[in-house]
Every structure is written in structure tokens, then in C-alpha cells.
Write a protein that holds these residues in place. Structure first.
Motif, PDB file in Angstrom:
ATOM      1  N   ARG A 151       8.666 -10.290  25.753  1.00  0.00           N
ATOM      2  CA  ARG A 151      10.381 -11.069  26.734  1.00  0.00           C
ATOM      3  C   ARG A 151      10.218 -13.027  26.257  1.00  0.00           C
ATOM      4  O   ARG A 151       8.760 -12.920  25.895  1.00  0.00           O
ATOM      5  CB  ARG A 151       9.741 -11.479  27.792  1.00  0.00           C
ATOM      6  CG  ARG A 151      10.229 -11.854  28.913  1.00  0.00           C
ATOM      7  CD  ARG A 151       9.998 -11.294  30.424  1.00  0.00           C
ATOM      8  NE  ARG A 151       9.045 -12.587  30.603  1.00  0.00           N
ATOM      9  CZ  ARG A 151       8.421 -12.803  31.468  1.00  0.00           C
ATOM     10  NH1 ARG A 151       8.582 -11.882  32.854  1.00  0.00           N
ATOM     11  NH2 ARG A 151       7.207 -13.964  31.582  1.00  0.00           N
ATOM     12  N   GLY A 152      10.911 -13.050  26.349  1.00  0.00           N
ATOM     13  CA  GLY A 152      11.297 -15.062  25.787  1.00  0.00           C
ATOM     14  C   GLY A 152      11.085 -15.355  27.581  1.00  0.00           C
ATOM     15  O   GLY A 152      10.698 -14.945  28.618  1.00  0.00           O
ATOM     16  N   THR A 153      11.157 -16.836  27.752  1.00  0.00           N
ATOM     17  CA  THR A 153      10.738 -17.980  28.462  1.00  0.00           C
ATOM     18  C   THR A 153      11.063 -17.972  29.607  1.00  0.00           C
ATOM     19  O   THR A 153      12.293 -17.193  30.066  1.00  0.00           O
ATOM     20  CB  THR A 153      11.336 -19.374  28.205  1.00  0.00           C
ATOM     21  OG1 THR A 153      10.813 -19.386  26.904  1.00  0.00           O
ATOM     22  CG2 THR A 153      10.977 -20.255  29.658  1.00  0.00           C
ATOM     23  N   GLN A 154      11.089 -17.281  31.121  1.00  0.00           N
ATOM     24  CA  GLN A 154      10.979 -16.344  32.523  1.00  0.00           C
ATOM     25  C   GLN A 154      10.179 -17.172  33.234  1.00  0.00           C
ATOM     26  O   GLN A 154      10.507 -17.277  34.289  1.00  0.00           O
ATOM     27  CB  GLN A 154      11.352 -15.453  32.598  1.00  0.00           C
ATOM     28  CG  GLN A 154      12.416 -14.910  31.831  1.00  0.00           C
ATOM     29  CD  GLN A 154      12.555 -12.974  32.322  1.00  0.00           C
ATOM     30  OE1 GLN A 154      12.433 -12.935  33.186  1.00  0.00           O
ATOM     31  NE2 GLN A 154      13.687 -12.462  30.919  1.00  0.00           N
ATOM     32  N   SER A 155       9.143 -17.765  33.391  1.00  0.00           N
ATOM     33  CA  SER A 155       8.626 -18.465  34.071  1.00  0.00           C
ATOM     34  C   SER A 155       7.607 -19.273  33.649  1.00  0.00           C
ATOM     35  O   SER A 155       7.897 -20.280  32.396  1.00  0.00           O
ATOM     36  CB  SER A 155       7.374 -17.350  33.665  1.00  0.00           C
ATOM     37  OG  SER A 155       6.393 -17.565  32.641  1.00  0.00           O
ATOM     38  N   LEU A 156       6.896 -20.544  34.627  1.00  0.00           N
ATOM     39  CA  LEU A 156       6.449 -21.545  34.574  1.00  0.00           C
ATOM     40  C   LEU A 156       4.805 -21.449  32.976  1.00  0.00           C
ATOM     41  O   LEU A 156       4.960 -22.308  32.324  1.00  0.00           O
ATOM     42  CB  LEU A 156       5.422 -22.155  34.928  1.00  0.00           C
ATOM     43  CG  LEU A 156       5.151 -23.614  35.663  1.00  0.00           C
ATOM     44  CD1 LEU A 156       6.129 -24.708  35.355  1.00  0.00           C
ATOM     45  CD2 LEU A 156       4.773 -23.621  37.031  1.00  0.00           C
ATOM     46  N   GLU A 157       4.644 -20.358  33.182  1.00  0.00           N
ATOM     47  CA  GLU A 157       3.995 -20.658  31.566  1.00  0.00           C
ATOM     48  C   GLU A 157       3.945 -20.163  31.052  1.00  0.00           C
ATOM     49  O   GLU A 157       3.164 -20.339  29.459  1.00  0.00           O
ATOM     50  CB  GLU A 157       2.545 -19.452  32.461  1.00  0.00           C
ATOM     51  CG  GLU A 157       1.485 -18.743  33.310  1.00  0.00           C
ATOM     52  CD  GLU A 157       2.565 -18.901  34.601  1.00  0.00           C
ATOM     53  OE1 GLU A 157       3.654 -18.145  34.443  1.00  0.00           O
ATOM     54  OE2 GLU A 157       1.822 -18.190  35.958  1.00  0.00           O
ATOM     55  N   HIS A 229      13.052 -11.861  22.375  1.00  0.00           N
ATOM     56  CA  HIS A 229      13.997 -13.030  21.997  1.00  0.00           C
ATOM     57  C   HIS A 229      13.639 -14.472  22.577  1.00  0.00           C
ATOM     58  O   HIS A 229      12.647 -14.835  23.511  1.00  0.00           O
ATOM     59  CB  HIS A 229      15.117 -12.396  23.731  1.00  0.00           C
ATOM     60  CG  HIS A 229      16.215 -13.559  24.133  1.00  0.00           C
ATOM     61  ND1 HIS A 229      15.810 -14.083  24.935  1.00  0.00           N
ATOM     62  CD2 HIS A 229      17.496 -14.499  23.334  1.00  0.00           C
ATOM     63  CE1 HIS A 229      17.470 -15.782  25.377  1.00  0.00           C
ATOM     64  NE2 HIS A 229      18.013 -14.727  24.574  1.00  0.00           N
ATOM     65  N   SER A 230      14.410 -15.693  21.930  1.00  0.00           N
ATOM     66  CA  SER A 230      13.824 -17.011  22.378  1.00  0.00           C
ATOM     67  C   SER A 230      11.936 -17.003  22.209  1.00  0.00           C
ATOM     68  O   SER A 230      11.546 -17.143  20.921  1.00  0.00           O
ATOM     69  CB  SER A 230      14.013 -17.017  24.045  1.00  0.00           C
ATOM     70  OG  SER A 230      13.722 -18.240  24.045  1.00  0.00           O
ATOM     71  N   THR A 253       8.426  -4.100  10.617  1.00  0.00           N
ATOM     72  CA  THR A 253       9.525  -5.112  10.469  1.00  0.00           C
ATOM     73  C   THR A 253       9.899  -6.196  11.729  1.00  0.00           C
ATOM     74  O   THR A 253       9.157  -5.670  13.119  1.00  0.00           O
ATOM     75  CB  THR A 253      10.730  -4.679   9.785  1.00  0.00           C
ATOM     76  OG1 THR A 253      11.109  -3.502  10.902  1.00  0.00           O
ATOM     77  CG2 THR A 253      10.712  -4.399   8.430  1.00  0.00           C
ATOM     78  N   CYS A 254      10.755  -6.608  11.581  1.00  0.00           N
ATOM     79  CA  CYS A 254      10.842  -7.625  13.468  1.00  0.00           C
ATOM     80  C   CYS A 254      12.355  -8.202  13.097  1.00  0.00           C
ATOM     81  O   CYS A 254      13.194  -8.455  12.228  1.00  0.00           O
ATOM     82  CB  CYS A 254      10.138  -8.851  12.532  1.00  0.00           C
ATOM     83  SG  CYS A 254      10.384 -10.040  14.581  1.00  0.00           S
ATOM     84  N   VAL A 255      12.639  -8.219  14.376  1.00  0.00           N
ATOM     85  CA  VAL A 255      14.232  -8.737  14.983  1.00  0.00           C
ATOM     86  C   VAL A 255      14.222  -9.565  15.589  1.00  0.00           C
ATOM     87  O   VAL A 255      13.473  -9.074  16.904  1.00  0.00           O
ATOM     88  CB  VAL A 255      15.047  -7.083  15.010  1.00  0.00           C
ATOM     89  CG1 VAL A 255      16.599  -7.505  15.695  1.00  0.00           C
ATOM     90  CG2 VAL A 255      15.305  -6.698  14.210  1.00  0.00           C
ATOM     91  N   THR A 256      14.588 -10.826  15.718  1.00  0.00           N
ATOM     92  CA  THR A 256      14.651 -11.720  16.759  1.00  0.00           C
ATOM     93  C   THR A 256      16.090 -11.941  17.389  1.00  0.00           C
ATOM     94  O   THR A 256      17.383 -12.253  15.882  1.00  0.00           O
ATOM     95  CB  THR A 256      13.802 -12.427  16.328  1.00  0.00           C
ATOM     96  OG1 THR A 256      14.367 -13.844  15.320  1.00  0.00           O
ATOM     97  CG2 THR A 256      12.449 -12.648  15.221  1.00  0.00           C
ATOM     98  N   PHE A 257      15.774 -12.791  18.417  1.00  0.00           N
ATOM     99  CA  PHE A 257      17.873 -12.996  19.300  1.00  0.00           C
ATOM    100  C   PHE A 257      17.526 -14.015  19.452  1.00  0.00           C
ATOM    101  O   PHE A 257      16.803 -15.152  20.386  1.00  0.00           O
ATOM    102  CB  PHE A 257      17.890 -12.147  20.425  1.00  0.00           C
ATOM    103  CG  PHE A 257      18.338 -10.666  19.493  1.00  0.00           C
ATOM    104  CD1 PHE A 257      19.561  -9.911  18.701  1.00  0.00           C
ATOM    105  CD2 PHE A 257      17.376  -9.297  19.342  1.00  0.00           C
ATOM    106  CE1 PHE A 257      19.835  -9.139  18.663  1.00  0.00           C
ATOM    107  CE2 PHE A 257      17.451  -9.142  19.729  1.00  0.00           C
ATOM    108  CZ  PHE A 257      18.823  -8.327  18.439  1.00  0.00           C
ATOM    109  N   GLY A 258      18.033 -14.978  18.952  1.00  0.00           N
ATOM    110  CA  GLY A 258      18.004 -16.430  19.845  1.00  0.00           C
ATOM    111  C   GLY A 258      16.706 -16.947  19.513  1.00  0.00           C
ATOM    112  O   GLY A 258      15.950 -17.296  20.829  1.00  0.00           O
ATOM    113  N   PRO A 259      15.810 -17.272  17.856  1.00  0.00           N
ATOM    114  CA  PRO A 259      14.890 -17.139  17.845  1.00  0.00           C
ATOM    115  C   PRO A 259      13.948 -18.733  17.872  1.00  0.00           C
ATOM    116  O   PRO A 259      14.856 -19.677  17.702  1.00  0.00           O
ATOM    117  CB  PRO A 259      13.936 -16.565  16.801  1.00  0.00           C
ATOM    118  CG  PRO A 259      15.293 -17.008  16.014  1.00  0.00           C
ATOM    119  CD  PRO A 259      16.485 -16.428  17.060  1.00  0.00           C
ATOM    120  N   ALA A 260      12.918 -19.295  19.037  1.00  0.00           N
ATOM    121  CA  ALA A 260      12.981 -20.665  18.638  1.00  0.00           C
ATOM    122  C   ALA A 260      12.519 -20.611  17.176  1.00  0.00           C
ATOM    123  O   ALA A 260      12.342 -19.673  15.758  1.00  0.00           O
ATOM    124  CB  ALA A 260      11.297 -20.620  19.846  1.00  0.00           C
ATOM    125  N   ALA A 261      12.777 -22.249  16.861  1.00  0.00           N
ATOM    126  CA  ALA A 261      11.969 -22.922  15.407  1.00  0.00           C
ATOM    127  C   ALA A 261      10.536 -22.762  15.380  1.00  0.00           C
ATOM    128  O   ALA A 261       9.677 -23.801  16.337  1.00  0.00           O
ATOM    129  CB  ALA A 261      12.941 -24.681  15.290  1.00  0.00           C
TER     130      ALA A 261
END
Length: 539
Positions: A151-157, A229-230, A253-261
Motif C-alpha cells: 500500500r501507498g502512503t495513507q497514515s502517519l506511520e 503505488h507511491s 517481476t515488479c509493477v509500480t504506479f507513481g513510484p517514489a524516487a
């Protein structure tokens, strides 16, 4: 003095502490301190608050800035992907994104059946903690694949994991070959990676590797795919590097959406064969890193200084002409005053001459014996009248001649004074301008030298693997005429180089373009567009 040394020593030890998920209260405090120290050192510890706000304001108001989509239409190293066979890949990408969105929700159980899963297909589910994003290991019987959804960023942690963005050394010991005897030959590629995401990837690897190996023993024909994602996208890429070091998982293999640098250029390029990164329009996250933020603020400061220097030179040039105006006024005042003084002096001289002439006439008339008293009076009156007339005419003629001569003399004097003042002012303005330009050049060279020294110690981070960028035709601006029609809803798919994402890009849609719903909408639109084109040509 002693206290400051103690604080610096503690801060240095905290920075050197490896990033690991906290197991107790002390670990939590140290992790928070590490994140705060890094954020402060990269923002207010390096730049003033005004520098940060000014940089953001400048980027928003700058109409000449170029986004990644705009450069896609200009650069020759951006390859447009328009093969109809891309439809199959796009279907798979959309399926991966849809399932990532499903398992990113806390209440995903109610929708499992709609996605074609049963409860037994969820092999492992972990909730998020500091340095541990939420992830799910799922078995997909339809595609015969084992998925790890992060999961992407959704909380303070998750935000704290993002905040620990210091580049740290990262090594990938990949498998080169396997002999008939089962001996594995390895090689190593080294680089830098996002500190928080490395810690998250290592933690997930420890907890999901055994699950994946067990599932592969039960289903040996299944593949392994990591999706995120992210924040989850960057962690998924780093996790893929780690898992591929295991012999049984070396083909994942890997698939990312809007990945962070998240990785340096060497690692990002190395991941092209097994990592696909999808980026939508003006998404800011793939360009967001400590290095890009620092470069962005430095660039704005240099431009701001150049602007101030140009304004200063313009004001100096205007001020250099102001003394000429005041000098002209002084010359005019001097001419009027001097002319008035000379006229008064001339008047006094004329009156003294007339007074002496009248006195001579009176003496001569009193000594005359042939004139009577009335004639004498009449002659006297007439002579007085004539003298008065002569006085006025003579005064007018003399005043006119003297005034012309005076004005000619004053004009010559004013021309000499003005010429001298112009020469002097030009010399002073030229000297000031040369001094100012030398100072500006020296400052810019000094800033450039400092920037070069700073850049030598920086480690820019980039999105991983092969990048596929979705670009709407409206993003091309004036370049839209070079593409297939003026339809603003038309989408293009480009394979782009990593260097495009080493610079921070701010735009109006940089946040909304990062949302998973926007990614899903754009993928759906791109698929419909390619399908219509495919059917139109009889596919």
C-alpha cells in the motif's frame, strides 16, 4: 558550549543508527528523532523559511517552466509507444492497479468475491507500522501468479517512512548463472536507495519470503509479482531487488504506479528488464527526493539573485542620469541670477550718466543771456522730456545688446559645464557598472563552486526500472500540432529516460495526478483509445 557538543554528538549517533522498525519505546523515540533530524537538516537546517516559500511561489508563478510531459514531445530520447500489441500489457497493468486499490483498503473482505478471490487466497496480511507499510500476499488462480501488494502512503506511520529519505548504500547481489551442479554465480551492483523504503523492503522480505517459497512448492508453475503505488511502489522495487537474490525467486517481476524516487541511476537502469514504472502526467512523487528539493531551492536562489542584480543595475543606470537634470536646473538658475545682476548694474550706470547730462544742461541754460525766463522754462521742460525719452530708448537698446551678449556667454558656459558633467557621469556610471558586473560574476562563480562541491556529495534518486509515462495531448502546449489532432482528451504513452525525473517539477495537477483513481481513469481511457484505433484498422 558543552551542551551543544553533547547535542551534536547525540544527533550524529542517531543519524548513524540503522533504520529498522522500532520494537520498543526507545526504538520509537530514536526512529522519530532520526526522521526529524533528517527533515530539519534538509529544510530549515539548510535553507531559511523564506527561501522555501519563495521557491514554491516562484515555481507556481513561473509560466516558462517545463514539465515532464512537455519535454516528452521535445526530446529525441523519449520513445512513443503506439504498437497495438501494447493492449495486452495495458490490460495487465490495469488489473494490477485495480487489485492494489482493493487490498489497500482495510475492509477488503467484502469485495474479494467481486475480484475473483476467496478468503483462502489471502496468504498473508500485515497492517502498517513505522517503517512497515501495509502489504498483502495473494494467490491468483486465474493468472497463476503470486502477488505481493504494498500500500501507498495513507497514515502517519507511512508519512514517517517517507520522511526518512536520506540516501543509504544499497547492494543487489544478483544471480549471473547456475551451473549443472547447482552452483550459483553472483555479481554485485551497488548504489544508493531511500533509507525508509530500504528498511521497509527488508522487513517485508523477512516476513513474506517463506510464504512465497512455500506457495511455489505447492504451485511450481506460478510466477511472483510485486505491485505497489507511491511509497508502496518504491518499496516494491527494492523488495524485488532483494527477492531476486534468492534462487527460487530470481525471476520475480515488479509493477509500480507513481513510484517514489527510491534508487540511484545505476540501480534504476539495472532494473529495466524486471521492473515497470507507470507515471501519470504531472505526478510529482517520482521527482521528489532530498537531492531534487535541494537543487530546486538552489536554482531559485540563483535566479532570484540574478533578478535583484538586474534590478539594481537598472536603478543605478536611472540614478546616473538624475544629476544631469539637477545640473541643468542649476545652470538655468545661475543664468537668470547672473543676468539679473548685470541688468541692475547696467541700470545704475545708465542712470548715473543721465544724471550727469541733466546737470550739464542746467548749468549751460543759466549762463545764457539771449533766452528769457519762459523760453528757458519751456526749453528746460522740452529737454527734460527729450532726455527722458532718450533715457528709455537708450536703456532698451543697451539692455537688449547686453542681454544677448550675456545669454550667448551663459550658453557657452552651460555647454562646457554640461559636457564636463556628461563625461564625468559616464565615467562614474561605467566604473560602477563594471564593478557591479565583476561582483555579480564573482558571486555566481562562488555559488557555482559551492554548488559543485555540494553536488559531489549528493546522491540523486530516480524512479526504478522501465518508465512508461502517460501524457495527455494538452500537456504538449504548442507542440500538440505535431501529434494526431488537437483533441485534448487524446493520450500518448512514452518510454522516458530516468534523467527527466532528477529535477523537481511543480504544477497545478501534481497532487491529483498521483491519486490511484486518476491512474485508473487514465489507463482505462488509454485502453479505449487503443481499442478504437485497433478496430478502426480492422484488427
Amino acid at each position: 558550549m558543552i551542551l551543544s557538543r553533547v547535542v551534536k554528538g547525540v544527533a550524529k549517533k542517531v543519524e548513524q543508527r540503522p533504520a529498522v522498525p522500532p520494537q520498543n519505546l526507545m526504538g520509537l523515540v530514536l526512529t522519530l528523532a532520526k526522521a526529524m533530524i533528517f527533515v530539519y537538516s534538509e529544510t530549515l537546517g539548510k535553507w531559511h523559511l523564506w527561501d522555501l516559500s519563495r521557491a514554491i511561489l516562484y515555481a507556481i508563478m513561473d509560466k516558462g517552466k517545463k514539465t515532464v510531459p512537455m519535454e516528452c514531445g521535445e526530446r529525441s530520447d523519449c520513445l512513443q509507444l503506439k504498437d497495438p500489441d501494447m493492449l495486452k500489457d495495458l490490460y495487465e497493468l490495469k488489473r494490477c492497479l485495480t487489485r492494489t486499490m482493493l487490498f489497500s483498503k482495510k475492509r477488503y473482505h467484502s469485495r474479494l468475491s467481486d475480484a475473483g478471490f476467496v478468503e483462502e487466497d489471502v496468504l498473508l496480511r500485515e497492517n502498517c507500522e513505522i517503517l512497515v507499510p501495509a502489504f498483502t500476499v495473494v494467490r491468483d488462480r486465474e493468472s497463476k501468479c503470486l502477488f505481493v501488494f504494498i500500500r501507498g502512503t495513507q497514515s502517519l506511520e507511512d508519512t514517517l517512512t517517507d520522511a526518512m529519505g536520506a540516501p543509504v548504500p544499497f547492494q543487489h547481489k544478483f544471480i549471473c548463472s547456475i551451473s549443472h551442479d547447482g552452483e550459483v554465480t553472483r555479481n554485485t551492483i551497488s548504489g544508493q536507495a531511500h533509507c525508509g523504503m530500504v528498511a521497509a523492503a527488508d522487513w517485508i522480505e523477512q516476513h513474506c519470503t517463506s510464504i512465497l517459497l512455500r506457495a511455489l512448492r505447492d504451485y511450481p508453475d506460478y510466477k511472483v509479482k510485486i505491485v505497489g503505488h507511491s511509497l508502496g511502489g518504491g518499496t516494491a522495487a527494492l523488495l524485488t531487488y532483494r527477492l531476486r537474490e534468492t534462487r527460487e525467486l530470481s525471476t520475480c517481476t515488479c509493477v509500480t504506479f507513481g513510484p517514489a524516487a527510491c534508487v540511484s541511476l545505476e540501480l534504476a537502469e539495472f532494473g529495466k528488464p524486471f521492473i515497470i514504472s507507470v507515471i501519470n502526467d504531472s505526478d510529482i512523487v517520482p521527482t521528489l527526493s532530498a537531492s531534487s528539493i535541494s537543487d530546486f531551492i538552489s536554482e531559485v536562489k540563483i535566479k532570484h539573485k540574478a533578478l535583484l542584480n538586474a534590478a539594481h543595475r537598472a536603478i543605478t543606470a536611472i540614478e546616473s542620469h538624475l544629476p544631469l537634470v539637477s545640473g541643468a536646473k542649476a545652470i538655468a538658475n545661475h543664468a537668470v541670477t547672473s543676468g539679473a545682476k548685470r541688468l541692475m548694474k547696467h541700470k545704475k550706470r545708465v542712470h548715473s550718466i543721465l544724471h550727469w547730462s541733466q546737470h550739464e544742461n542746467i548749468v549751460s541754460s543759466s549762463n545764457s543771456k539771449s533766452s528769457n525766463e519762459d523760453e528757458s522754462n519751456f526749453s528746460s521742460d522740452e529737454s527734460d522730456y527729450d532726455d527722458d525719452a532718450f533715457d528709455e530708448d537708450d536703456e532698451q537698446v543697451i539692455s537688449g545688446e547686453e542681454l544677448l551678449k550675456l545669454l550667448e556667454k551663459l550658453e557657452l558656459e552651460s555647454q562646457d559645464i554640461t559636457l564636463n558633467m556628461n563625461v564625468q557621469e559616464k565615467k562614474e556610471a561605467t566604473t560602477k557598472e563594471i564593478t557591479e558586473e565583476n561582483r555579480v560574476v564573482h558571486n555566481e562563480e562562488k555559488v557555482g563552486a559551492i554548488s559543485t562541491l555540494d553536488n559531489s556529495g549528493k546522491h540523486p534518486l530516480y524512479p526504478p526500472g522501465r518508465i512508461m509515462h502517460i501524457v495527455p495531448s494538452r500537456s504538449f502546449g504548442n507542440l500538440s500540432s505535431n501529434h494526431n489532432g488537437p483533441d485534448e482528451k487524446h493520450l500518448y504513452l512514452y518510454e522516458t529516460p530516468k534523467q527527466l525525473y532528477g529535477k523537481l517539477r511543480l504544477s497545478k495537477g501534481m497532487i491529483f495526478d498521483h491519486m490511484t483513481n486518476k491512474y485508473k481513469k487514465m489507463l482505462h481511457q488509454l485502453i479505449d483509445q487503443l481499442e478504437n484505433k485497433h478496430y478502426q484498422y480492422g484488427g
